[in-house]
Motif scaffolding. Structure first.
Motif, mmCIF file in Angstrom:
data_model
loop_
_atom_site.group_PDB
_atom_site.id
_atom_site.type_symbol
_atom_site.label_atom_id
_atom_site.label_comp_id
_atom_site.label_asym_id
_atom_site.label_seq_id
_atom_site.Cartn_x
_atom_site.Cartn_y
_atom_site.Cartn_z
ATOM 1 N N GLY A 80 58.676 -11.316 43.489
ATOM 2 C CA GLY A 80 59.287 -10.936 42.376
ATOM 3 C C GLY A 80 58.888 -11.714 40.970
ATOM 4 O O GLY A 80 58.884 -12.923 41.081
ATOM 5 N N LEU A 81 58.632 -11.132 39.871
ATOM 6 C CA LEU A 81 58.033 -11.873 38.708
ATOM 7 C C LEU A 81 59.192 -11.501 37.502
ATOM 8 O O LEU A 81 59.186 -10.168 37.484
ATOM 9 N N GLY A 82 59.515 -12.330 36.654
ATOM 10 C CA GLY A 82 60.096 -11.681 35.463
ATOM 11 C C GLY A 82 61.432 -11.489 35.370
ATOM 12 O O GLY A 82 61.843 -10.707 34.644
ATOM 13 N N PHE A 83 61.985 -11.608 36.570
ATOM 14 C CA PHE A 83 63.498 -11.102 36.552
ATOM 15 C C PHE A 83 64.600 -12.015 35.998
ATOM 16 O O PHE A 83 64.010 -13.389 35.623
ATOM 17 N N ASP A 84 65.842 -11.708 35.946
ATOM 18 C CA ASP A 84 66.739 -12.638 35.423
ATOM 19 C C ASP A 84 67.286 -13.371 36.330
ATOM 20 O O ASP A 84 67.906 -12.764 37.526
ATOM 21 N N ALA A 85 66.912 -14.616 36.207
ATOM 22 C CA ALA A 85 67.402 -15.856 37.408
ATOM 23 C C ALA A 85 68.834 -15.861 37.751
ATOM 24 O O ALA A 85 69.280 -16.521 38.734
ATOM 25 N N TRP A 181 66.267 -5.442 44.421
ATOM 26 C CA TRP A 181 66.703 -6.519 43.747
ATOM 27 C C TRP A 181 66.004 -7.067 42.414
ATOM 28 O O TRP A 181 66.598 -7.489 41.530
ATOM 29 N N ILE A 182 64.682 -7.225 42.614
ATOM 30 C CA ILE A 182 63.790 -7.514 41.744
ATOM 31 C C ILE A 182 64.016 -6.747 40.270
ATOM 32 O O ILE A 182 63.865 -7.023 39.228
ATOM 33 N N GLY A 187 62.936 -7.617 36.660
ATOM 34 C CA GLY A 187 61.593 -8.286 37.090
ATOM 35 C C GLY A 187 60.785 -7.013 37.456
ATOM 36 O O GLY A 187 61.045 -5.680 37.481
ATOM 37 N N MET A 188 59.469 -7.457 37.992
ATOM 38 C CA MET A 188 58.466 -6.479 38.654
ATOM 39 C C MET A 188 58.188 -7.079 40.115
ATOM 40 O O MET A 188 57.736 -8.287 40.518
ATOM 41 N N ALA A 189 58.166 -6.156 41.166
ATOM 42 C CA ALA A 189 58.061 -6.420 42.555
ATOM 43 C C ALA A 189 56.361 -6.144 42.683
ATOM 44 O O ALA A 189 55.832 -5.313 42.046
ATOM 45 N N VAL A 190 55.910 -7.183 43.390
ATOM 46 C CA VAL A 190 54.269 -7.178 43.507
ATOM 47 C C VAL A 190 54.242 -7.574 44.970
ATOM 48 O O VAL A 190 54.747 -8.372 45.655
ATOM 49 N N LYS A 212 55.817 1.717 46.070
ATOM 50 C CA LYS A 212 55.869 2.525 44.644
ATOM 51 C C LYS A 212 57.136 3.352 44.758
ATOM 52 O O LYS A 212 57.718 3.395 43.775
ATOM 53 N N ALA A 213 57.405 3.866 45.416
ATOM 54 C CA ALA A 213 58.612 5.066 45.445
ATOM 55 C C ALA A 213 59.770 4.204 45.298
ATOM 56 O O ALA A 213 60.902 4.604 44.562
ATOM 57 N N HIS A 214 60.040 3.001 45.823
ATOM 58 C CA HIS A 214 61.119 1.956 45.519
ATOM 59 C C HIS A 214 61.182 1.541 44.134
ATOM 60 O O HIS A 214 61.983 0.832 43.832
ATOM 61 N N GLY A 215 59.943 1.659 43.508
ATOM 62 C CA GLY A 215 59.968 1.165 41.902
ATOM 63 C C GLY A 215 58.917 -0.147 42.017
ATOM 64 O O GLY A 215 58.867 -0.872 41.063
ATOM 65 N N GLY A 216 58.299 -0.520 42.926
ATOM 66 C CA GLY A 216 57.348 -1.503 43.034
ATOM 67 C C GLY A 216 55.930 -1.272 42.059
ATOM 68 O O GLY A 216 55.539 -0.113 41.948
#
Ligand code: AMP
Ligand code: MN
Ligand code: MN
Ligand code: MN
Length: 283
Positions: A80-85, A181-182, A187-190, A212-216
Motif C-alpha cells: 500500500g502506498l500513499g495512504f493516510d497513516a 483498507w489501502i 492510497g494505492m494497492a500494488v 483490479k475488481a477490488h480497486g487495486g
C-alpha cells in the motif's frame, strides 16, 4: 525510461529489517534515492519516523506498508502506498493481520523442536524489534547465528517453506480487505513481487482480475525479487491489465539483501509509474 530513483519497498526493525527507519533513510539518500517509502509488513508504526527522516535528507516520501494476504491457498503480498497513516480502518485491519503471528511462531518453534532445534521461539525473539511482528525472517537469523545453516536462504529452503518442519500454514487478510483498507485510506494497492508466487496461469489471472475488481491499481515490475526476464514479463502484465508500475528494492538488511536501496534499473518508459498516479500523495 522513467528516470526517477524511486524505491518504494523496504523493511525496518518495525517488521523484519535490521535497520531503523532513520538508518534506512540515510542509506537510501546516500544511494541517490529521490522518492522513498518504508513498507514494513502489516505495520505502519514506523511511518512518521520514516517521513521525517526522508525530509531531513531532502527525499520525497510516500507512506507505505506490505500486507500479508491469503489468496488461492498461498501468501500474497500487497503493498500500500500513499495512504493516510492515521486511518482507523486500516490500523485496525493491520492490527488484526498481525494478531496470529505469536501463536504461529510458537507452532513453528514446536515444529523445529521436533527435529532437534530447541528454544527457537526464544532465539527468534532476540532478533525481533516489534513484539507483534515475529516473522520467519527472525527464525532464519537465529538458525544462522546458532550455526544450523550458512545463510537465511538455506534456512528457508530446509526449514521454513511448505512441507518443511518449521512451516505453519496461516490465514492472513483477504485480498479484498487489504485492497480496501489501502484504497479507502486514500492510497494505492500494488501487487508485490508477482513473479515470486507459485500460481498456475489461471490462478494468476484470477489474482490480477480480482485485485483490479477490488480497486487495486498497481503492480511491482522492477523489484529486488525479480530477475531481468521477470521485469519484462510483468511490464507486459502491467500494460495488459492497465496497472501502474512500481519499483522497489525490498531491502531488509545489509548482510542479507542482494539488492541495495535505490540500486535497481529504472522502470521501462512506456509504463505509467505509480508516483505519477500518486502525485498528490507525495510528502
Ligand atoms: P512471514 O511474514 O513471517 O511469513 O515471513 C516472510 C518473510 O520471509 C518475507 O517478507 C521475506 O523477508 C522472508 N523470506 C521469504 N522467503 C524467503 C527466502 N526464500 N529466503 C530468505 N527470506 C525469505
Ligand atoms: Mn520480509
Ligand atoms: Mn514480500
Ligand atoms: Mn517486502
Amino acid at each position: 525510461m522513467s528516470i526517477l530513483n524511486a524505491d518504494l519497498h523496504c523493511h525496518s526493525v518495525v517488521s523484519d529489517g535490521t535497520l531503523t527507519p532513520e538508518e534506512l533513510a540515510a542509506r537510501a539518500a546516500a544511494n541517490g534515492v529521490e522518492l522513498w517509502s518504508l513498507t514494513d509488513h502489516d505495520e505502519i508504526a514506523g511511518q512518521q519516523r520514516a517521513a521525517q527522516a526522508a525530509r531531513s535528507h531532502g527525499m520525497k516520501y510516500l507512506t507505505g506498508t506490505e500486507i500479508s494476504v491469503t489468496f488461492a491457498d498461498q501468501t500474497v503480498h500487497i503493498v500500500g502506498l500513499g495512504f493516510d497513516a492515521g486511518d482507523e480502518e486500516m490500523m485496525s485491519g493491520l492490527l488484526a493481520t498481525r494478531g496470529g503471528r505469536e501463536q504461529r511462531a510458537r507452532e513453528m518453534a514446536a515444529g523445529l523442536a521436533a527435529v532437534g532445534i530447541q528454544d527457537a521461539y526464544e532465539g527468534a525473539l532476540k532478533y525481533v524489534g516489534n513484539p507483534e511482528l515475529i516473522s520467519r525472517t527472525h527464525f532464519a537469523r537465529f538458525l544462522v547465528e546458532s550455526g544450523v545453516c550458512r545463510d537465511t536462504g538455506e534456512v528457508f529452503r530446509r526449514f521454513l517453506v511448505e512441507g518443511k518442519p518449521g512451516y505453519v500454514s496461516h490465514r492472513w487478510a483477504s485480498l479484498g480487505a487489504a485492497v480496501q483498507w489501502i484504497t479507502r485510506a486514500g492510497g494505492m494497492a500494488v501487487i508485490a513481487h508477482p513473479a515470486r508466487y507459485r500460481f498456475t496461469a489461471n490462478e494468476e489471472f484470477a489474482l490480477f482480475t480480482e485485485f483490479k475488481a477490488h480497486g487495486g491499481r498497481g503492480v511491482e515490475v522492477v523489484t529486488g525479487s525479480h530477475t531481468a526476464a521477470e521485469y519484462v514479463t510483468y511490464a507486459e502484465a502491467a500494460r495488459e491489465y492497465g496497472l501502474a508500475a512500481s519499483r522497489g528494492s525490498d531491502f531488509h538488511s545489509p548482510g542479507e539483501s542482494h539488492t541495495d536501496l535505490g540500486q535497481l534499473p529504472y522502470l521501462p518508459g512506456e509504463l505509467t509509474p505509480v508516483w505519477e498516479v500518486l502525485a498528490d500523495r507525495i510528502q
